[in-house]
Design a protein around this motif. Structure first.
Motif, PDB file in Angstrom:
ATOM      1  N   PHE A  56       0.944  -1.106  -0.050  1.00 49.47           N
ATOM      2  CA  PHE A  56       0.106   0.049  -0.016  1.00 49.47           C
ATOM      3  C   PHE A  56       0.891   1.256   0.078  1.00 49.47           C
ATOM      4  O   PHE A  56       2.136   1.417   0.586  1.00 49.47           O
ATOM      5  CB  PHE A  56      -0.716   0.045   1.343  1.00 49.47           C
ATOM      6  N   SER A  57       0.389   2.291  -0.610  1.00 45.92           N
ATOM      7  CA  SER A  57       1.242   3.485  -0.631  1.00 45.92           C
ATOM      8  C   SER A  57       1.042   4.151   0.750  1.00 45.92           C
ATOM      9  O   SER A  57       0.067   3.971   1.490  1.00 45.92           O
ATOM     10  CB  SER A  57       0.538   4.661  -1.562  1.00 45.92           C
ATOM     11  N   PRO A  58       2.151   4.577   1.282  1.00 43.86           N
ATOM     12  CA  PRO A  58       2.180   5.403   2.803  1.00 43.86           C
ATOM     13  C   PRO A  58       1.476   6.604   2.821  1.00 43.86           C
ATOM     14  O   PRO A  58       1.298   7.353   1.784  1.00 43.86           O
ATOM     15  CB  PRO A  58       3.674   5.521   3.090  1.00 43.86           C
ATOM     16  N   PHE A  59       0.358   7.080   3.790  1.00 41.52           N
ATOM     17  CA  PHE A  59      -0.095   8.229   4.054  1.00 41.52           C
ATOM     18  C   PHE A  59       0.270   8.648   5.374  1.00 41.52           C
ATOM     19  O   PHE A  59      -0.767   8.506   6.343  1.00 41.52           O
ATOM     20  CB  PHE A  59      -1.593   7.968   3.765  1.00 41.52           C
ATOM     21  N   PRO A  60       1.376   9.238   5.766  1.00 45.37           N
ATOM     22  CA  PRO A  60       1.749   9.621   6.774  1.00 45.37           C
ATOM     23  C   PRO A  60       0.505  10.726   7.435  1.00 45.37           C
ATOM     24  O   PRO A  60      -0.039  11.579   6.680  1.00 45.37           O
ATOM     25  CB  PRO A  60       2.806  10.314   6.625  1.00 45.37           C
ATOM     26  N   GLN A  61       0.357  10.560   8.914  1.00 46.78           N
ATOM     27  CA  GLN A  61      -0.584  11.445   9.584  1.00 46.78           C
ATOM     28  C   GLN A  61      -2.161  11.216   9.140  1.00 46.78           C
ATOM     29  O   GLN A  61      -2.983  12.011   9.268  1.00 46.78           O
ATOM     30  CB  GLN A  61      -0.320  12.780   9.511  1.00 46.78           C
ATOM     31  N   ILE A  62      -2.342  10.085   8.545  1.00 48.62           N
ATOM     32  CA  ILE A  62      -3.755   9.663   7.886  1.00 48.62           C
ATOM     33  C   ILE A  62      -4.234   8.632   8.666  1.00 48.62           C
ATOM     34  O   ILE A  62      -3.520   7.512   8.912  1.00 48.62           O
ATOM     35  CB  ILE A  62      -3.609   9.543   6.370  1.00 48.62           C
ATOM     36  N   ASP A  63      -5.558   8.701   9.023  1.00 48.77           N
ATOM     37  CA  ASP A  63      -6.155   7.241   9.698  1.00 48.77           C
ATOM     38  C   ASP A  63      -6.902   6.878   8.496  1.00 48.77           C
ATOM     39  O   ASP A  63      -7.924   7.721   7.949  1.00 48.77           O
ATOM     40  CB  ASP A  63      -7.049   7.846  10.849  1.00 48.77           C
ATOM     41  N   ARG A  64      -6.844   5.381   8.357  1.00 50.82           N
ATOM     42  CA  ARG A  64      -7.517   4.934   7.490  1.00 50.82           C
ATOM     43  C   ARG A  64      -8.552   3.877   7.888  1.00 50.82           C
ATOM     44  O   ARG A  64      -8.317   3.268   8.717  1.00 50.82           O
ATOM     45  CB  ARG A  64      -6.685   4.174   6.317  1.00 50.82           C
ATOM     46  N   THR A  65      -9.451   3.393   6.967  1.00 46.49           N
ATOM     47  CA  THR A  65     -10.429   2.408   7.316  1.00 46.49           C
ATOM     48  C   THR A  65     -10.708   1.840   5.890  1.00 46.49           C
ATOM     49  O   THR A  65     -10.900   2.500   4.914  1.00 46.49           O
ATOM     50  CB  THR A  65     -11.795   2.558   7.855  1.00 46.49           C
ATOM     51  N   LEU A  66     -10.127   0.468   5.576  1.00 49.60           N
ATOM     52  CA  LEU A  66     -10.537  -0.513   4.433  1.00 49.60           C
ATOM     53  C   LEU A  66     -11.772  -1.155   4.519  1.00 49.60           C
ATOM     54  O   LEU A  66     -11.837  -2.058   5.686  1.00 49.60           O
ATOM     55  CB  LEU A  66      -9.411  -0.995   4.062  1.00 49.60           C
ATOM     56  N   VAL A  67     -12.770  -1.411   3.797  1.00 46.24           N
ATOM     57  CA  VAL A  67     -14.002  -2.068   3.875  1.00 46.24           C
ATOM     58  C   VAL A  67     -14.148  -2.983   2.418  1.00 46.24           C
ATOM     59  O   VAL A  67     -14.182  -2.391   1.583  1.00 46.24           O
ATOM     60  CB  VAL A  67     -15.170  -1.455   3.990  1.00 46.24           C
ATOM     61  N   VAL A  68     -14.152  -4.189   2.597  1.00 46.66           N
ATOM     62  CA  VAL A  68     -14.387  -5.236   1.562  1.00 46.66           C
ATOM     63  C   VAL A  68     -15.672  -5.013   1.241  1.00 46.66           C
ATOM     64  O   VAL A  68     -16.593  -5.340   1.940  1.00 46.66           O
ATOM     65  CB  VAL A  68     -13.609  -6.517   1.845  1.00 46.66           C
TER      66      VAL A  68
END
Length: 188
Positions: free
Chosen positions: A53-65
């Motif tokens: 995955f690409s890094p995204f510093p200072q970002i909160d992420r949620t991935l949903v299938v």
């Protein structure tokens, strides 16, 4: 009430830099912002191969299938299996993350918020009545596996699978009718 339906068929899909899939932006704030300047971003991706995955510093992420047989995310060396029964994971964009498809390609929903400025919540819903959480600035509803009718202020909105309904900040009751599941994303 500011309500907008974004049809999945109208989303513009673009290839990833590494060729491992495609993505389509559903919404971002501020509108037209880049990866370096967004406050929040919601997108839908088609993942066709394993990879980082690409890094995204200072970002909160949620991935949903949303579709497919699932994916295994390796987040800082810890594996997480996402599938129909356990479809979502929240993690930091600072984390070293890679994916491995379980059995064929998937489609997922990605929610990203800039830490310290915005936060997000996700809930998987079925038919019934819902309220948005207090403090929600914007909300998005995406049917995951079938169509949904959404009734708000006496108006019925028909959503097909993977369409997105953008809701403003409302404290009105929202009626959901359908036989499948939908994901609700709330931005605060």
């Amino acid at each position: 009430m500011d309500v907008r339906v974004i049809r999945a068929e109208h989303l513009v899909r673009v290839p990833w830099k590494n060729g491992g899939g495609t993505t389509a932006e559903i919404a971002a704030f501020p509108e037209g912002s880049s990866f370096e300047t967004f406050g929040w971003r919601i997108s839908m991706a088609d993942v066709e191969s394993d990879g980082p995955f690409s890094p995204f510093p200072q970002i909160d992420r949620t991935l949903v299938v949303l579709q497919g047989n699932g994916i295994e995310l390796d987040v800082n060396g810890v594996p997480y299996r996402l599938n129909r029964t356990s479809p979502k994971l929240s993690f930091s964009g600072n984390d070293t993350t890679a994916c491995k498809l379980l059995s064929g390609p998937i489609r997922d929903l990605n929610v990203m918020t800039r830490r310290g400025y915005f936060e997000h919540r996700t809930r998987i819903l079925g038919a019934g009545v819902m309220l948005l959480s207090e403090g929600t600035r914007a909300a998005f509803l995406v049917p995951m596996d079938s169509s949904f009718d959404v009734t708000l202020d006496g108006v019925i909105y028909s959503l097909q699978c993977f369409d997105t309904m953008r809701l403003g900040n409302t404290q009105e009751l929202i009626q959901l009718s359908g036989s499948g599941r939908a994901i609700l994303v709330e931005i605060a």
